[in-house]
Write a protein that holds these residues in place. Structure first.
Motif, PDB file in Angstrom:
ATOM      1  N   ASN A   1       0.856  -1.196   0.000  1.00  0.00           N
ATOM      2  CA  ASN A   1       0.000   0.000   0.000  1.00  0.00           C
ATOM      3  C   ASN A   1       0.896   1.250   0.000  1.00  0.00           C
ATOM      4  N   GLU A   2       0.274   2.409   0.041  1.00  0.00           N
ATOM      5  CA  GLU A   2       1.022   3.665  -0.074  1.00  0.00           C
ATOM      6  C   GLU A   2       2.121   3.775   0.988  1.00  0.00           C
ATOM      7  N   SER A   3       1.768   3.451   2.234  1.00  0.00           N
ATOM      8  CA  SER A   3       2.779   3.675   3.282  1.00  0.00           C
ATOM      9  C   SER A   3       3.911   2.655   3.172  1.00  0.00           C
ATOM     10  N   GLN A   4       3.595   1.425   2.762  1.00  0.00           N
ATOM     11  CA  GLN A   4       4.660   0.431   2.558  1.00  0.00           C
ATOM     12  C   GLN A   4       5.570   0.837   1.389  1.00  0.00           C
ATOM     13  N   ILE A   5       4.957   1.393   0.346  1.00  0.00           N
ATOM     14  CA  ILE A   5       5.762   1.852  -0.796  1.00  0.00           C
ATOM     15  C   ILE A   5       6.688   2.988  -0.369  1.00  0.00           C
ATOM     16  N   ASN A   6       6.150   3.907   0.426  1.00  0.00           N
ATOM     17  CA  ASN A   6       6.993   5.024   0.893  1.00  0.00           C
ATOM     18  C   ASN A   6       8.214   4.509   1.646  1.00  0.00           C
TER      19      ASN A   6
END
Ligand code: SF4
Length: 388
Positions: A122-127
């Motif tokens: 998800n977005e936070s894991q990608i960040n």
């Protein structure tokens, strides 16, 4: 002037004639095999003496008749690479966004029937992954996913704008898409697309792609045409060495490259040389390519096309990569993680696509490259940085 007149004519030319699947349909695999099997020492010497090689010359250079000329081929390959690309080697990192997959490929640990833990970032894991990759110095990223409806255009259109601002080059290795979809992704920052055909022999392809969209041989085969039509900057080709006779598959890929170069002359092209690696539920290669033969193949590609970008992954051993640095490559991955979340979280090892062979940290890879007299560049290879 003449050049802009030519550009205008090409831009006005009617729709692209014939996608590559038509060539494959009309080409007998056995005849292509006989082409390289029939090559003689005379054919090899003729190819070595030429500066512009055709596909027939390439067949000579990958044939057994060329084996005694390996040293000469490698020396010439090094020289051509230095002349064209300077003494640089660019590093990139693959970012695995998802290991969910609705396909069944006999050689891949992500196959849908393999009972492994699935994860789509998800977005936070990608960040977190982006931060971990950036901290190592990378500026060229390759997004990799399995193939599933859950990880398709809506996901790509959400995630690319999140990732792209952190990297000067962003490439993808995902399922083949439609031409319009490639155009949309280019509009939000996509620079390059890699679609490896795995094998150009339809019957063998179907034996290894048992279920899912990837079993559509022609849709995959014509993806590079669609990428070219969409005007994507870089197109990457590859076969999975070992699925079929590696010489015949490589020869078909040489035909494919020339087909694309004639039509999409604004794009740059790259090739890679993945050999089958052990994985969950893995297979035994049908055609083993030895280290020596792989060296011959790499040199043959460089002699065939001096502008071609050539990429080496961490599938290969540290020893092989050490010796390969000077051989003709322009790009290399380093400290790759083939599982989603693997850069920020070491605990994700059980999710990996295949075992990598060269696990050395980036700093060690940089030292190795510099010891071979090459400078490391972090961006994708840039024509402005090239040698004479
Ligand atoms: Fe899925 Fe690609 Fe692996 Fe096939 S090779 S199972 S499509 S991730």
């Amino acid at each position: 002037d003449g050049a802009s007149h030519k550009i205008r004519l090409l831009e006005q030319s009617p729709a692209i004639e014939g996608q590559f699947s038509q060539f494959v349909e009309s080409t007998d695999w056995q005849v292509v095999t006989q082409t390289h099997q029939a090559k003689t020492e005379q054919d090899v010497l003729r190819a070595l003496a030429k500066s512009k090689l055709d596909v027939d010359d390439f067949a000579a250079l990958i044939s057994p008749a060329a084996e005694p000329y390996l040293l000469e081929m490698v020396t010439k390959s090094e020289q051509l690479t230095l002349q064209r690309f300077g003494n640089t080697l660019s590093l990139f990192a693959p970012l695995y966004l998802s290991n969910t997959c609705a396909n069944e490929c006999t050689y891949c640990g992500f196959s849908m029937s393999n009972a492994i833990k699935r994860l789509t970032l998800n977005e936070s894991q990608i960040n977190k992954e982006v931060a971990a990759i950036k901290s190592k110095g990378f500026d060229h990223i390759l997004l990799v996913t399995g193939e599933t409806n859950k990880v398709s255009m809506p996901y790509f259109e959400r995630m690319i704008p999140l990732i792209k601002p952190h990297f000067s080059q962003l490439s993808m290795e995902v399922q083949p898409l439609d031409m319009e979809e490639y155009k949309r992704l280019q509009g939000i920052g996509l620079d390059g697309v890699l679609v490896y055909q795995e094998t150009y022999r339809r019957t063998t392809y179907l034996e290894h792609h048992l279920r899912g969209n990837k079993s559509n041989f022609n849709y995959r085969l014509d993806a590079p045409d669609r990428i070219g039509q969409a005007g994507i900057h870089k197109i990457g080709l590859g076969v999975l060495l070992g699925l079929e006779d590696w010489r015949t598959d490589s020869l078909m890929m040489a035909h494919h490259l020339r087909h694309l170069q004639k039509r999409y002359w604004r794009s740059r092209f790259s090739v890679a040389f993945p050999r089958i690696r052990p994985c969950e539920g893995g297979i035994v290669p049908k055609s083993i390519i030895s280290d020596r033969q792989l060296v011959q193949l790499i040199a043959a590609w460089r002699l065939f096309d001096r502008d071609l970008e050539m990429s080496l992954s961490t599938r290969e051993s540290p020893t092989f990569r050490h010796h390969a640095v000077r051989m003709g490559f322009t790009t290399m991955s380093a400290e790759s993680k083939t599982q989603p979340g693997g850069y920020a979280d070491d605990a994700q090892d059980a999710l990996e696509q295949f075992e990598i062979s060269d696990e050395r940290p980036v700093a060690d890879i940089m030292t190795m490259i510099r010891e071979q007299g090459r400078d490391v560049i972090w961006k994708d290879w840039d024509p402005a940085l090239s040698g004479p």
